[in-house]
Design a protein around this motif. Structure first.
Motif: not given
Length: 262
Positions: A101, A132, A181, A183, A185, A195, A201, A204-205, A208
């Protein structure tokens, strides 16, 4: 994929040990000798600095500095030999998710917690909050106690961190911790997503978050920005780490469709 922090720490220890071993060997040829304690302290200083250069967090500095001097002290006190491998195993279990992660263990400080409480107080009523990568529950559990009308969830995949956070959450009826993970959730059921990850990351977060989170909900990141996406609010925490909270309020569907980061 970057190495786990525990392996970068071990690499720093071994490299400095090897360098010092060569240096001591050279100096003995000139009949120069140093006390073992002085060599151990020099090794600790070198390992701490090299670990920092290898990208380890600041809280690794005292660990790297004290590791070899502590082993020397343990030898002098005739402590059990299994203590060193046990300490290594515990650090590994606390940071197990760093590879998959890309998130090392960070602990939320007191000033951060105070600011998070102030932010949550701005949102009326109940609502759901997810952390997270909740680590040891250092933000999740105090917030759950402070806001009993809200529901809190933490997700974590480092085994020992998860166990500690799960045990801390047991007395709290409005708080749950899942071995999951970040990812995996879903984010659409939460009004606030918090977070404390790492730079890697964050984009990428964001992808999402912008596709899952509802309009008006908040994404709050401790210290780490989303590249190319200005935060709606930035709050300086004035702690020893120079931390800040970055808050993004999710736009409506029309604004999200024109988001340049998409």
């Amino acid at each position: 994929m970057r190495f786990l922090p525990i392996f970068r720490a071990l690499l720093a220890q071994l490299l400095v040990l090897a360098l010092l071993a060569v240096l001591v060997l050279i100096l003995t040829r000139f009949d120069l000798r140093f006390p073992l304690a002085a060599v151990a302290l020099l090794q600790g200083l070198g390992a701490a600095l090299l670990g920092w250069r290898l990208g380890l967090s600041r809280w690794w500095l005292p660990i790297n500095f004290a590791f070899v001097p502590a082993l020397l002290l343990a030898q002098g006190l005739a402590l059990p030999g299994w203590l060193a491998p046990l300490a290594f195993a515990l650090l590994l279990l606390l940071n197990w998710n760093s590879a998959g992660e890309r998130v090392p263990l960070y602990l939320t400080g007191r000033r951060t917690l105070q600011q998070l409480q102030a932010l949550l107080s701005e949102r009326d009523g109940g609502g759901r909050f997810v952390d997270l990568g909740c680590g040891l529950g250092s933000a999740l559990c105090p917030l759950a106690r402070a806001f009993p009308q809200r529901q809190f969830l933490g997700v974590e995949t480092a085994p020992l961190s998860f166990l500690i956070a799960w045990l801390r959450s047991l007395p709290l009826r409005n708080c749950k911790v899942r071995y999951r993970s970040l990812w995996a959730q879903p984010l659409d059921e939460f009004e606030v997503v918090y977070c404390f990850l790492s730079p890697e990351p964050m984009m990428q977060l964001w992808q999402s978050a912008r596709t899952q989170m509802r309009a008006g909900s908040w994404l709050i990141s401790n210290s780490f920005a989303i590249p190319g996406v200005p935060a709606s609010r930035t709050l300086q925490l004035e702690d020893w780490r120079g931390s800040r909270l970055l808050l993004w309020e999710m736009p409506g569907a029309e604004l999200a469709a024109t988001d340049p980061a998409g």
